[in-house]
Design an enzyme around this catalytic site. Structure first.
Site, mmCIF file in Angstrom:
data_model
loop_
_atom_site.group_PDB
_atom_site.id
_atom_site.type_symbol
_atom_site.label_atom_id
_atom_site.label_comp_id
_atom_site.label_asym_id
_atom_site.label_seq_id
_atom_site.Cartn_x
_atom_site.Cartn_y
_atom_site.Cartn_z
ATOM 1 N N ASP A 212 0.975 -1.220 0.043
ATOM 2 C CA ASP A 212 -0.033 0.037 -0.264
ATOM 3 C C ASP A 212 1.067 1.464 -0.054
ATOM 4 N N CYS B 246 -18.326 -14.626 -7.232
ATOM 5 C CA CYS B 246 -19.395 -14.243 -6.208
ATOM 6 C C CYS B 246 -20.745 -14.441 -7.719
ATOM 7 N N CYS C 62 -24.925 -12.729 -6.650
ATOM 8 C CA CYS C 62 -24.498 -12.479 -5.303
ATOM 9 C C CYS C 62 -24.125 -10.717 -5.704
ATOM 10 N N CYS D 9 -14.338 2.609 6.523
ATOM 11 C CA CYS D 9 -15.778 1.546 6.639
ATOM 12 C C CYS D 9 -15.137 0.651 5.864
ATOM 13 N N CYS E 6 -20.132 -9.488 3.133
ATOM 14 C CA CYS E 6 -19.216 -11.163 2.131
ATOM 15 C C CYS E 6 -20.326 -12.203 2.229
HETATM 16 C C1 B12 Z 1 -6.858 4.284 -3.645
HETATM 17 C C2 B12 Z 1 -7.107 2.837 -2.485
HETATM 18 C C3 B12 Z 1 -8.263 3.281 -2.211
HETATM 19 C C4 B12 Z 1 -9.003 4.472 -2.219
HETATM 20 C C5 B12 Z 1 -9.675 4.070 -4.109
HETATM 21 C C6 B12 Z 1 -10.714 2.721 -3.595
HETATM 22 C C7 B12 Z 1 -10.653 2.248 -5.523
HETATM 23 N N1 B12 Z 1 -11.649 2.634 -6.482
HETATM 24 O O1 B12 Z 1 -9.417 1.647 -6.168
HETATM 25 C C8 B12 Z 1 -9.663 4.522 -1.022
HETATM 26 C C9 B12 Z 1 -9.793 5.533 0.465
HETATM 27 C C10 B12 Z 1 -11.375 4.571 -1.201
HETATM 28 C C11 B12 Z 1 -9.974 2.917 -0.535
HETATM 29 C C12 B12 Z 1 -10.992 2.208 0.104
HETATM 30 C C13 B12 Z 1 -10.379 0.853 0.513
HETATM 31 N N2 B12 Z 1 -9.703 0.142 0.450
HETATM 32 CO CO1 B12 Z 1 -7.993 0.806 -0.439
HETATM 33 N N3 B12 Z 1 -6.499 0.804 -1.313
HETATM 34 C C14 B12 Z 1 -5.940 1.935 -2.524
HETATM 35 C C15 B12 Z 1 -5.114 1.556 -2.984
HETATM 36 C C16 B12 Z 1 -3.679 2.446 -2.669
HETATM 37 C C17 B12 Z 1 -4.674 1.497 -4.641
HETATM 38 C C18 B12 Z 1 -6.352 0.949 -5.635
HETATM 39 C C19 B12 Z 1 -6.079 1.936 -6.677
HETATM 40 O O2 B12 Z 1 -5.251 1.254 -7.585
HETATM 41 N N4 B12 Z 1 -7.983 1.712 -6.900
HETATM 42 C C20 B12 Z 1 -8.092 1.647 -8.698
HETATM 43 C C21 B12 Z 1 -8.728 1.146 -9.962
HETATM 44 C C22 B12 Z 1 -9.065 1.333 -11.077
HETATM 45 O O3 B12 Z 1 -7.961 0.673 -9.888
HETATM 46 P P1 B12 Z 1 -7.842 -1.656 -9.579
HETATM 47 O O4 B12 Z 1 -9.237 -1.424 -8.627
HETATM 48 O O5 B12 Z 1 -6.712 -1.901 -8.219
HETATM 49 O O6 B12 Z 1 -7.922 -2.104 -10.862
HETATM 50 C C23 B12 Z 1 -6.732 -2.139 -11.892
HETATM 51 C C24 B12 Z 1 -6.843 -3.682 -11.897
HETATM 52 O O7 B12 Z 1 -7.370 -4.059 -10.945
HETATM 53 C C25 B12 Z 1 -7.693 -3.796 -13.577
HETATM 54 N N5 B12 Z 1 -8.589 -4.461 -13.829
HETATM 55 C C26 B12 Z 1 -9.374 -3.518 -12.860
HETATM 56 N N6 B12 Z 1 -10.800 -4.793 -13.118
HETATM 57 C C27 B12 Z 1 -10.116 -5.388 -14.605
HETATM 58 C C28 B12 Z 1 -10.529 -6.299 -15.014
HETATM 59 C C29 B12 Z 1 -9.651 -6.729 -16.124
HETATM 60 C C30 B12 Z 1 -10.627 -7.787 -17.282
HETATM 61 C C31 B12 Z 1 -8.794 -6.644 -16.907
HETATM 62 C C32 B12 Z 1 -7.246 -6.993 -17.317
HETATM 63 C C33 B12 Z 1 -7.943 -5.183 -15.091
HETATM 64 C C34 B12 Z 1 -9.315 -5.183 -14.491
HETATM 65 O O8 B12 Z 1 -7.749 -1.897 -13.653
HETATM 66 C C35 B12 Z 1 -6.676 -1.497 -13.326
HETATM 67 C C36 B12 Z 1 -5.547 -1.984 -13.396
HETATM 68 O O9 B12 Z 1 -4.228 -0.917 -12.926
HETATM 69 C C37 B12 Z 1 -4.458 0.538 -2.599
HETATM 70 C C38 B12 Z 1 -3.123 -0.738 -2.770
HETATM 71 C C39 B12 Z 1 -2.231 -0.373 -4.250
HETATM 72 N N7 B12 Z 1 -1.503 0.216 -4.381
HETATM 73 O O10 B12 Z 1 -2.916 -1.031 -4.706
HETATM 74 C C40 B12 Z 1 -5.340 -0.040 -1.631
HETATM 75 C C41 B12 Z 1 -6.341 -0.931 -1.162
HETATM 76 C C42 B12 Z 1 -6.604 -1.600 -2.633
HETATM 77 N N8 B12 Z 1 -7.058 -0.942 -0.411
HETATM 78 C C43 B12 Z 1 -7.481 -1.974 0.742
HETATM 79 C C44 B12 Z 1 -8.539 -2.001 1.321
HETATM 80 C C45 B12 Z 1 -8.210 -2.922 2.867
HETATM 81 C C46 B12 Z 1 -9.389 -0.553 1.937
HETATM 82 C C47 B12 Z 1 -10.428 -0.991 2.575
HETATM 83 C C48 B12 Z 1 -11.548 -1.887 3.127
HETATM 84 C C49 B12 Z 1 -10.319 0.210 4.138
HETATM 85 C C50 B12 Z 1 -11.831 0.739 4.945
HETATM 86 N N9 B12 Z 1 -11.879 -0.494 5.435
HETATM 87 O O11 B12 Z 1 -11.794 1.141 4.875
HETATM 88 C C51 B12 Z 1 -11.648 0.345 1.176
HETATM 89 C C52 B12 Z 1 -12.698 -1.014 0.332
HETATM 90 C C53 B12 Z 1 -13.239 0.198 -0.683
HETATM 91 C C54 B12 Z 1 -13.476 -0.624 -1.598
HETATM 92 N N10 B12 Z 1 -14.328 -1.342 -1.233
HETATM 93 O O12 B12 Z 1 -12.548 -0.525 -2.528
HETATM 94 C C55 B12 Z 1 -6.411 -2.564 0.676
HETATM 95 C C56 B12 Z 1 -7.476 -4.278 -0.473
HETATM 96 C C57 B12 Z 1 -7.332 -6.177 0.276
HETATM 97 C C58 B12 Z 1 -7.636 -6.587 -0.287
HETATM 98 N N11 B12 Z 1 -8.068 -7.402 0.276
HETATM 99 O O13 B12 Z 1 -8.197 -6.831 -1.626
HETATM 100 C C59 B12 Z 1 -5.981 -2.678 -1.003
HETATM 101 C C60 B12 Z 1 -5.143 -3.313 -1.654
HETATM 102 C C61 B12 Z 1 -4.314 -1.613 -0.011
HETATM 103 C C62 B12 Z 1 -3.301 -3.089 0.716
HETATM 104 N N12 B12 Z 1 -2.350 -3.399 0.922
HETATM 105 O O14 B12 Z 1 -3.771 -4.125 1.482
HETATM 106 N N13 B12 Z 1 -8.787 2.484 -1.328
HETATM 107 S S1 SF4 Z 2 -20.964 -9.413 -1.441
HETATM 108 FE FE1 SF4 Z 2 -18.994 -10.592 -1.872
HETATM 109 S S2 SF4 Z 2 -19.348 -12.402 -3.152
HETATM 110 FE FE2 SF4 Z 2 -21.036 -10.972 -3.417
HETATM 111 S S3 SF4 Z 2 -21.289 -9.898 -4.152
HETATM 112 FE FE3 SF4 Z 2 -20.199 -8.923 -3.424
HETATM 113 S S4 SF4 Z 2 -17.477 -9.252 -2.990
HETATM 114 FE FE4 SF4 Z 2 -18.696 -10.488 -4.545
HETATM 115 S S1 SF4 Z 3 -19.257 -0.071 1.620
HETATM 116 FE FE1 SF4 Z 3 -17.146 -0.107 0.641
HETATM 117 S S2 SF4 Z 3 -18.055 1.065 -1.016
HETATM 118 FE FE2 SF4 Z 3 -19.456 1.586 -0.239
HETATM 119 S S3 SF4 Z 3 -18.888 3.195 1.128
HETATM 120 FE FE3 SF4 Z 3 -17.991 1.436 2.111
HETATM 121 S S4 SF4 Z 3 -15.964 1.128 1.341
HETATM 122 FE FE4 SF4 Z 3 -16.918 2.455 0.382
#
Ligand code: B12
Ligand code: SF4
Ligand code: SF4
Length: 306
Positions: free
Chosen positions: A123, A177, A180, A230, A237
């Site tokens: 992260d 998923c 769901c 949050c 889930c």
């Molecule tokens: C910015 C960020 C946030 C932001 C934005 C969230 C978001 N929309 O991504 C905020 C502050 C809102 C946030 C919140 C949370 N976060 Co956060 N966050 C990050 C961070 C730093 C970057 C995520 C990111 O790049 N987002 C932008 C989106 C577009 O990127 P992406 O979803 O990864 O998509 C990429 C690929 O997956 C691809 N992709 C997506 N779909 C598909 C489909 C196909 C077919 C293909 C080819 C590609 C592809 O496209 C992008 C390519 O670069 C990561 C750490 C990291 N360096 O990755 C942690 C991270 C994702 N967060 C984490 C956590 C725990 C949370 C929270 C649960 C914290 C909380 N309890 O409050 C919440 C959950 C919110 C949610 N439901 O997403 C953990 C997730 C752990 C896990 N089990 O997945 C991470 C990984 C941090 C860590 N190292 O542990 N987060």
């Molecule tokens: S609650 Fe869990 S299993 Fe259901 S759609 Fe969301 S991530 Fe998938």
């Molecule tokens: S339920 Fe998940 S996506 Fe919605 S506000 Fe909370 S952390 Fe963000």
């Protein structure tokens, strides 16, 4: 390279990581990240725009990179707060950035022994950790956007090691998923769509990342007693259903100070006391003023429901 991978797995287990997988560094990331940024869904996180080229091309982060090693590290599933004001589970214990950095440095050393050059992050770097975790076969991305493991759900940190070694790779798992949509339906601010989270709507963004901006009324009304982060889209889930709690690193359990500190006490904290109390906690990063603001909002929400 099998020997290097075996040694790495052994060391990772000994350091407390729960799983390890390996993906190709040049795996095609598609255009989701660009689309998400172009739509403005990153809200005020401008650093995500700056990191875009590196995110899409790990070679810019580590020249000669071949593989991305992805690791999971468990955090507590139980909400330990004894008083009003919820803190997201991931933030209950010590700052995981520091905790995992030390462990990653040890794994870096292991791979160096086999001639590799590495860069490690949790992260903390320009790497799409969930994307690579899925590619590395650790689980799939749920509709809540998070990595879900079939045996353990989503309550885990992700960490990564970029390496120049050509370690053997793993195979991605299919998404499970099904039909769901509980997370999408439960999100109180409708932040989830198409497996992505719109940070402009997300309570996690507003209670942690948003700097100097007050939470908009719609989010404040939905936030209830959420003080920091949050977990709603994880709590609902089915893959996170109660099951035997894994052994949790003691450093990640909530200290008594945070368990019992009321929102009224938080509202009174000056910067110095805040720094003393929260040294080593992930909550420290938001600063005293943001915490006081969050605490005042939670207290006001409590008064409305009394
Ligand atoms: C910015 C960020 C946030 C932001 C934005 C969230 C978001 N929309 O991504 C905020 C502050 C809102 C946030 C919140 C949370 N976060 Co956060 N966050 C990050 C961070 C730093 C970057 C995520 C990111 O790049 N987002 C932008 C989106 C577009 O990127 P992406 O979803 O990864 O998509 C990429 C690929 O997956 C691809 N992709 C997506 N779909 C598909 C489909 C196909 C077919 C293909 C080819 C590609 C592809 O496209 C992008 C390519 O670069 C990561 C750490 C990291 N360096 O990755 C942690 C991270 C994702 N967060 C984490 C956590 C725990 C949370 C929270 C649960 C914290 C909380 N309890 O409050 C919440 C959950 C919110 C949610 N439901 O997403 C953990 C997730 C752990 C896990 N089990 O997945 C991470 C990984 C941090 C860590 N190292 O542990 N987060
Ligand atoms: S609650 Fe869990 S299993 Fe259901 S759609 Fe969301 S991530 Fe998938
Ligand atoms: S339920 Fe998940 S996506 Fe919605 S506000 Fe909370 S952390 Fe963000």
């Amino acid at each position: 390279m099998h020997a290097a991978r075996q040694a790495l797995e052994y060391a990772a287990r000994a350091l407390g990581f729960s799983a390890l997988g390996v993906a190709r560094a040049d795996a095609n990331q598609g255009t989701q990240l660009q689309d998400w940024l172009a739509a403005g869904e990153h809200a005020g996180m401008r650093w995500m725009e700056r990191h875009l080229p590196a995110r899409l091309c790990p070679e810019l982060v580590l020249p000669g990179v071949q593989r991305v090693v992805m690791l999971t590290y468990e955090y507590a599933r139980r909400d330990a707060r004894r008083v009003r004001g919820r803190v997201a589970r991931y933030a209950q214990g010590e700052d995981y950035h520091k905790l995992l950095a030390g462990k990653l440095a040890d794994l870096d050393e292991t791979l160096s022994f086999y001639g590799g050059q590495q860069r490690c992050f949790s992260d903390s770097g320009p790497v799409s950790e969930r994307f690579f975790a899925q590619e590395a076969g650790l689980g799939w991305r749920g509709r809540n956007g998070l990595l879900i493991r079939p045996q353990r759900g989503s309550y885990c940190f992700l960490a990564c090691i970029l390496t120049t070694l050509e370690l053997p790779c793993d195979t991605p798992q299919p998404a499970r998923c099904g039909n769901c949509r509980r997370c999408e339906e439960a999100c109180p601010t409708h932040a989830l769509h198409d497996g992505q989270c719109d940070a402009r709507r997300c309570l996690s963004y507003w209670s942690i990342e948003a700097r100097g901006e007050a939470m908009p009324p719609e989010q404040a009304a939905a936030a209830g007693d959420r003080l920091y982060g949050c977990d709603i889209c994880q709590e609902v889930c089915p893959w996170n259903r109660p099951r035997p709690e894994p052994t949790i690193d003691l450093h990640l359990l909530m200290p008594a100070m945070l368990r019992d500190l009321t929102t009224e006490q938080m509202e009174q904290l000056d910067a110095e006391t805040f720094n003393d109390l929260f040294a080593g906690s992930p909550l420290r990063r938001i600063g005293a003023e943001h915490l006081r603001r969050n605490a005042a909002r939670v207290a006001a929400a409590g008064n409305e429901t009394d």
